[in-house]
Design an enzyme around this catalytic site. Structure first.
Site, mmCIF file in Angstrom:
data_model
loop_
_atom_site.group_PDB
_atom_site.id
_atom_site.type_symbol
_atom_site.label_atom_id
_atom_site.label_comp_id
_atom_site.label_asym_id
_atom_site.label_seq_id
_atom_site.Cartn_x
_atom_site.Cartn_y
_atom_site.Cartn_z
ATOM 1 N N GLU A 1 -28.172 -66.979 -47.590
ATOM 2 C CA GLU A 1 -27.388 -65.498 -47.592
ATOM 3 C C GLU A 1 -28.618 -64.579 -47.816
ATOM 4 O O GLU A 1 -28.329 -63.617 -48.709
ATOM 5 C CB GLU A 1 -26.513 -65.482 -48.534
ATOM 6 C CG GLU A 1 -25.282 -66.372 -48.289
ATOM 7 C CD GLU A 1 -24.292 -66.489 -49.324
ATOM 8 O OE1 GLU A 1 -23.165 -66.407 -48.702
ATOM 9 O OE2 GLU A 1 -24.543 -66.337 -50.442
HETATM 10 C C1 TNX Z 1 -21.666 -68.823 -50.879
HETATM 11 S S1 TNX Z 1 -23.011 -71.487 -51.032
HETATM 12 C C2 TNX Z 1 -22.719 -68.785 -51.886
HETATM 13 C C3 TNX Z 1 -22.582 -68.403 -53.089
HETATM 14 C C4 TNX Z 1 -21.186 -68.152 -53.588
HETATM 15 C C5 TNX Z 1 -20.339 -69.123 -52.963
HETATM 16 C C6 TNX Z 1 -18.831 -68.840 -53.615
HETATM 17 C C7 TNX Z 1 -24.263 -70.618 -51.299
HETATM 18 C C8 TNX Z 1 -25.646 -71.133 -50.536
HETATM 19 N N1 TNX Z 1 -23.970 -69.411 -51.465
HETATM 20 O O1 TNX Z 1 -23.667 -67.518 -53.555
HETATM 21 O O2 TNX Z 1 -21.110 -68.156 -55.012
HETATM 22 O O3 TNX Z 1 -20.491 -68.975 -51.633
HETATM 23 O O4 TNX Z 1 -18.293 -69.841 -52.968
#
Ligand code: TNX
Length: 509
Positions: free
Chosen positions: A320
């Site tokens: 992300e």
């Molecule tokens: C996605 S899973 C994210 C996290 C959040 C989560 C909440 C991932 C690699 N990144 O930063 O905490 O969703 O469900």
């Protein structure tokens, strides 16, 4: 219910007779090999027995044997050609009673004279003890018994993990110990700690003292924070190792780094520390490849965390990062991966790293089921290994149902059956089955503030994910699982754990 309720379901479990083995107080737990000692101590605690190096002849006992790796000449082979002595009183014509392949395999034989436990490694013995704990019936007041069974068992996948976000809400060492014990109860073997994020940096690293000094004091919403000292971390590693669990630390880069930018201003183009962030948005923070401080930072933190970690994997995050050019992202991921490899460890990263050039063997952790799977399938075909954490199955921070008070819902609502009813080998169509390294549950803690919150989200879904990871596909069946898992609720109650009584199960409480 038919037969004993063991979760995850063993490869083979055969009821040998209707005559249970009745435990006597102070029963011997015989462990000739010092490496079997830890499992023996756990078993002795469980059954009120005493650990001994040798057995008194003819006395009922638990006998733990470590057969060693199949290729180790010091130990008897388990194949017929190796001439291992036969176990007593196996059913005539029994051909599937041999210890299966693999370091974690075990064989458990409960008969009239006691219990024989064989494994190649301490981890295998540990799994056998966990199975015995589930087979044990009766209260401490009345006589405790074990059904006469033969269990021959080994895991399907070598990586059976749980990822815990200790950044959004700090999880105290004592609480993590409870979670580690829960993992062992489900034969999980990898504890992945998400140690850093925008909100906080939770591990003290010798080369970068400002990280925890400035960026670990709070949690999401201003809740109390905390961090792990080197000693805390060593304790967690040891507590996990004693249960056959390896710790994989994650320092999440090049996004999710506001805590680092808050501690070290030189990591931001402005040269000034960013503000503390205690909200729950994602994707807004980033490292900058062109800044001279960035490379040194990456090398320092990954070298330090690798040096503290006896396990062979380090997770670099990689998820992300919004608005970063692909070249810069690939360069930063490449630097982090190189630092991990230079420290002698193997690289794990979230699925986004599959868009960058990867060394063969790199572990790519699949999570976002909304993304185009083509890059992950291509990475798997090119030699990467896939760790499966599909959000709509294994994200145990997802709400059980709409309106559930805890958790998020971006990946949907995840009831017990959702966590259970899926098949790793066919999840990503086109991915070679050999590319699947394993399965990992994940619990993110934006909304989870206490140990009770955490275990309420883990239980009972952790049992479902554990069975997906451990049990062969032809051993898995929802109706069968929901009958077996029903017996676990009473154990969680007895252990004082909070859990979610899913309406999909007729719980025995
Ligand atoms: C996605 S899973 C994210 C996290 C959040 C989560 C909440 C991932 C690699 N990144 O930063 O905490 O969703 O469900």
């Amino acid at each position: 219910m038919t037969g004993p309720a063991v979760v995850p379901r063993p490869l083979r479990l055969q009821q040998l007779s209707d005559q249970p083995f009745v435990l006597v107080a102070g029963i011997a737990v015989v462990a000739p090999d010092s490496a079997a000692r830890q499992a023996a101590e756990r078993l002795a605690t469980l059954v009120g027995g005493s650990v001994q190096a040798t057995a008194a002849p003819d006395a009922a006992a638990f006998r733990l044997r470590l057969l060693g790796p199949a290729d180790d000449e010091r130990y008897p082979r388990t194949d017929p050609a190796g001439g291992e002595e036969a176990l007593p009183a196996l059913p005539a014509g029994e051909s599937d009673s041999e210890l299966p392949a693999g370091a974690e395999a075990y064989r458990l034989h409960v008969h009239g004279d006691g219990v024989d436990v064989d494994a190649r490694t301490p981890a295998g013995l540990g799994h056998a003890v966990t199975t015995l704990a589930q087979l044990l019936t009766g209260t401490s007041g009345g006589a405790r018994t074990l059904p006469a069974v033969l269990v021959v068992d080994a895991p399907r996948f070598t990586w059976r993990g749980l990822s815990i976000d200790v950044a959004r809400h700090f999880v105290r060492v004592a609480d993590l110990d409870v979670v580690i014990d829960l993992m062992a109860d489900h034969k999980l073997n990898v504890l992945h700690l998400h140690l850093t994020d925008d909100q906080a940096w939770r591990i003290d690293l010798p080369s970068r003292p400002e990280l925890v000094r400035r960026s670990s004091g709070a949690s999401v919403g201003g809740d109390p924070g905390g961090h792990y000292t080197g000693e805390d971390y060593a304790h967690l590693v040891a507590h996990a190792a004693a249960r056959g669990i390896v710790v994989v630390p994650e320092l999440d880069v090049p996004g999710h780094v506001n805590a680092a930018l808050h501690a070290y201003g030189e990591l931001s183009p402005s040269g000034r520390p960013t503000d503390e962030y205690l909200g729950i948005d994602v994707g807004f923070s980033r490292l900058t490849a062109a800044l001279p401080a960035t490379d040194a930072f990456l090398h320092d933190v990954f070298r330090d965390v690798a040096a503290m970690t006896p396990g062979s994997y380090v997770h670099i995050g990689g998820d992300e990062v919004q608005g970063m050019a692909p070249d810069e992202y690939a360069a930063l991921v490449g630097t982090a991966a190189a630092a991990v490899r230079a420290a002698g460890k193997q690289v794990v990263g979230w699925q986004e790293i599959a868009t960058t050039p990867l060394e063969p063997g790199t572990v790519v952790q699949y999570w976002d089921v909304h993304a185009d799977p083509a890059p992950f399938v291509a990475a798997g075909a090119a030699g990467a290994r896939l760790l499966l954490s599909p959000g709509d199955r294994t994200y145990l921070d997802m709400k059980y149902h709409p309106g559930y008070p805890l958790g998020l819902e971006w990946a949907g609502h995840v009831e017990l059956r959702d966590s259970y009813d899926w098949e790793p080998a066919t999840l990503l169509p086109g991915l070679p089955a050999e590319a699947v390294l394993g399965v990992e549950a994940a619990v993110w803690t934006e909304t989870l503030r206490t140990l009770d919150d955490l275990t309420t989200m883990l239980l009972p879904r952790l049992a479902a994910v554990a069975e997906v990871a451990w049990s062969a596909p032809d051993r898995r069946d929802w109706e069968d699982f929901r009958t077996r898992v029903a017996a676990l609720g009473a154990r969680w109650d007895a252990a004082g754990l909070s859990w979610y009584p899913s309406p999909q199960v007729d719980w025995q409480r």
